[in-house]
Design an enzyme around this catalytic site. Sequence first.
Site, PDB file in Angstrom:
ATOM      1  N   HIS A  26       0.824  -1.206   0.000  1.00 20.30           N
ATOM      2  CA  HIS A  26       0.000   0.000   0.000  1.00 20.30           C
ATOM      3  C   HIS A  26       0.864   1.264   0.000  1.00 20.30           C
ATOM      4  O   HIS A  26       0.476   2.272  -0.581  1.00 20.30           O
ATOM      5  CB  HIS A  26      -0.966  -0.015   1.181  1.00 20.30           C
ATOM      6  CG  HIS A  26      -2.049  -1.043   1.029  1.00 20.30           C
ATOM      7  ND1 HIS A  26      -2.656  -1.646   2.097  1.00 20.30           N
ATOM      8  CD2 HIS A  26      -2.620  -1.581  -0.081  1.00 20.30           C
ATOM      9  CE1 HIS A  26      -3.561  -2.499   1.663  1.00 20.30           C
ATOM     10  NE2 HIS A  26      -3.557  -2.483   0.337  1.00 20.30           N
TER      11      HIS A  26
ATOM     12  N   HIS B 128      -2.191  -5.348  -6.799  1.00 17.30           N
ATOM     13  CA  HIS B 128      -2.366  -6.622  -6.099  1.00 17.30           C
ATOM     14  C   HIS B 128      -3.825  -7.076  -6.168  1.00 17.30           C
ATOM     15  O   HIS B 128      -4.714  -6.302  -6.501  1.00 17.30           O
ATOM     16  CB  HIS B 128      -1.893  -6.524  -4.641  1.00 17.30           C
ATOM     17  CG  HIS B 128      -2.549  -5.439  -3.845  1.00 17.30           C
ATOM     18  ND1 HIS B 128      -2.125  -4.129  -3.876  1.00 17.30           N
ATOM     19  CD2 HIS B 128      -3.606  -5.464  -3.000  1.00 17.30           C
ATOM     20  CE1 HIS B 128      -2.880  -3.400  -3.068  1.00 17.30           C
ATOM     21  NE2 HIS B 128      -3.795  -4.190  -2.533  1.00 17.30           N
TER      22      HIS B 128
ATOM     23  N   CYS C 246     -14.344  -5.841   1.985  1.00 17.98           N
ATOM     24  CA  CYS C 246     -13.266  -5.677   0.996  1.00 17.98           C
ATOM     25  C   CYS C 246     -12.011  -6.258   1.621  1.00 17.98           C
ATOM     26  O   CYS C 246     -11.750  -6.018   2.795  1.00 17.98           O
ATOM     27  CB  CYS C 246     -12.960  -4.220   0.723  1.00 17.98           C
ATOM     28  SG  CYS C 246     -14.251  -3.259   0.002  1.00 17.98           S
TER      29      CYS C 246
ATOM     30  N   HIS D   9      -8.220  -8.937   0.660  1.00 22.00           N
ATOM     31  CA  HIS D   9      -7.261  -9.516  -0.275  1.00 22.00           C
ATOM     32  C   HIS D   9      -7.229 -11.033  -0.127  1.00 22.00           C
ATOM     33  O   HIS D   9      -7.144 -11.524   1.002  1.00 22.00           O
ATOM     34  CB  HIS D   9      -5.861  -8.964   0.017  1.00 22.00           C
ATOM     35  CG  HIS D   9      -5.824  -7.486   0.119  1.00 22.00           C
ATOM     36  ND1 HIS D   9      -5.896  -6.813   1.323  1.00 22.00           N
ATOM     37  CD2 HIS D   9      -5.757  -6.535  -0.836  1.00 22.00           C
ATOM     38  CE1 HIS D   9      -5.857  -5.511   1.102  1.00 22.00           C
ATOM     39  NE2 HIS D   9      -5.781  -5.310  -0.203  1.00 22.00           N
TER      40      HIS D   9
ATOM     41  N   GLU E 130     -15.230 -10.877   9.450  1.00 20.37           N
ATOM     42  CA  GLU E 130     -15.609  -9.507   9.771  1.00 20.37           C
ATOM     43  C   GLU E 130     -17.033  -9.381  10.289  1.00 20.37           C
ATOM     44  O   GLU E 130     -17.289  -8.663  11.254  1.00 20.37           O
ATOM     45  CB  GLU E 130     -15.432  -8.592   8.546  1.00 20.37           C
ATOM     46  CG  GLU E 130     -13.982  -8.418   8.143  1.00 20.37           C
ATOM     47  CD  GLU E 130     -13.801  -7.408   7.033  1.00 20.37           C
ATOM     48  OE1 GLU E 130     -14.666  -6.515   6.864  1.00 20.37           O
ATOM     49  OE2 GLU E 130     -12.781  -7.503   6.320  1.00 20.37           O
TER      50      GLU E 130
ATOM     51  N   TYR F 117      -8.235  -0.469 -10.331  1.00 21.15           N
ATOM     52  CA  TYR F 117      -8.332   0.930  -9.912  1.00 21.15           C
ATOM     53  C   TYR F 117      -7.153   1.275  -9.013  1.00 21.15           C
ATOM     54  O   TYR F 117      -6.482   0.394  -8.483  1.00 21.15           O
ATOM     55  CB  TYR F 117      -9.658   1.209  -9.190  1.00 21.15           C
ATOM     56  CG  TYR F 117      -9.713   0.642  -7.796  1.00 21.15           C
ATOM     57  CD1 TYR F 117      -9.325   1.424  -6.699  1.00 21.15           C
ATOM     58  CD2 TYR F 117     -10.128  -0.657  -7.563  1.00 21.15           C
ATOM     59  CE1 TYR F 117      -9.353   0.894  -5.417  1.00 21.15           C
ATOM     60  CE2 TYR F 117     -10.165  -1.179  -6.295  1.00 21.15           C
ATOM     61  CZ  TYR F 117      -9.770  -0.397  -5.218  1.00 21.15           C
ATOM     62  OH  TYR F 117      -9.788  -0.924  -3.945  1.00 21.15           O
TER      63      TYR F 117
ATOM     64  N   GLU G 278      -4.340   2.221  -2.567  1.00 26.55           N
ATOM     65  CA  GLU G 278      -4.969   0.964  -2.950  1.00 26.55           C
ATOM     66  C   GLU G 278      -4.871   0.896  -4.469  1.00 26.55           C
ATOM     67  O   GLU G 278      -5.438   1.732  -5.162  1.00 26.55           O
ATOM     68  CB  GLU G 278      -6.449   0.930  -2.522  1.00 26.55           C
ATOM     69  CG  GLU G 278      -6.675   0.777  -1.040  1.00 26.55           C
ATOM     70  CD  GLU G 278      -6.392  -0.616  -0.503  1.00 26.55           C
ATOM     71  OE1 GLU G 278      -5.854  -1.470  -1.242  1.00 26.55           O
ATOM     72  OE2 GLU G 278      -6.691  -0.846   0.682  1.00 26.55           O
TER      73      GLU G 278
ATOM     74  N   GLU H  18      -5.528  -1.983  -7.047  1.00 27.32           N
ATOM     75  CA  GLU H  18      -6.044  -3.328  -6.952  1.00 27.32           C
ATOM     76  C   GLU H  18      -6.692  -3.827  -8.238  1.00 27.32           C
ATOM     77  O   GLU H  18      -7.349  -3.068  -8.952  1.00 27.32           O
ATOM     78  CB  GLU H  18      -7.078  -3.409  -5.822  1.00 27.32           C
ATOM     79  CG  GLU H  18      -6.443  -3.093  -4.476  1.00 27.32           C
ATOM     80  CD  GLU H  18      -7.373  -3.221  -3.301  1.00 27.32           C
ATOM     81  OE1 GLU H  18      -6.869  -3.505  -2.206  1.00 27.32           O
ATOM     82  OE2 GLU H  18      -8.595  -3.041  -3.465  1.00 27.32           O
TER      83      GLU H  18
ATOM     84  N   TRP I 140     -11.976   3.871  -2.016  1.00 27.23           N
ATOM     85  CA  TRP I 140     -12.180   2.750  -2.933  1.00 27.23           C
ATOM     86  C   TRP I 140     -13.658   2.413  -3.093  1.00 27.23           C
ATOM     87  O   TRP I 140     -14.082   2.026  -4.163  1.00 27.23           O
ATOM     88  CB  TRP I 140     -11.371   1.517  -2.516  1.00 27.23           C
ATOM     89  CG  TRP I 140     -11.784   0.919  -1.200  1.00 27.23           C
ATOM     90  CD1 TRP I 140     -12.770  -0.013  -0.994  1.00 27.23           C
ATOM     91  CD2 TRP I 140     -11.238   1.218   0.068  1.00 27.23           C
ATOM     92  NE1 TRP I 140     -12.859  -0.309   0.343  1.00 27.23           N
ATOM     93  CE2 TRP I 140     -11.928   0.430   1.019  1.00 27.23           C
ATOM     94  CE3 TRP I 140     -10.216   2.066   0.511  1.00 27.23           C
ATOM     95  CZ2 TRP I 140     -11.642   0.463   2.378  1.00 27.23           C
ATOM     96  CZ3 TRP I 140      -9.929   2.100   1.868  1.00 27.23           C
ATOM     97  CH2 TRP I 140     -10.631   1.315   2.782  1.00 27.23           C
TER      98      TRP I 140
END
Length: 169
Positions: A24, A30, A65, A67, A85, A100, A110, A112, A157
Amino acid sequence: MEEFVVLVNPQDEVLGLMEKQQAHINGLLHRAFSVFLFNENGEMLLQKRAAEKYHSPHQWTNAVCSHPRIEETYLEAAKRRLNEELGIDAELSPKFNFIYKADVGGGLWEHELDHVFTGTYHSDFNLNKDEVEEVRYISLENLDKEISEHPEQFTEWFKIILEEYKHHF
């Protein structure tokens, strides 16, 4: 525990792993995923990020959101994070992916290749308070109004992904 992201090229070919915060800082492309959940009234679930998050704390964003890990598919990772979460399980459908780049403040980016999933959910949550401060459902019309009037209350984002979502549906 140190977390790593999967670095990729625009064709989603793996280039290697990097510690998440370092990726980041460097703004390197990524893998990521975003989940949009809706209730039976078509309202979108938002989560408010916990105060302890290292970037974008106390901001509203979509349901989940995150990874994927190197050994996970995008869908497996999305379902894992729903549980970690929000304490839930939901059926998800892949919708689209795109790339983006967003400045999230504090010298962090970000960048990604984001796979977007949708699903429905209308039951209770078991929030992980280290990740999520609170959740709420909102109509897309009211969401657009809130973002227009108070853009600083939403993650960078999420605003980008929401616009991309609208182009697909």
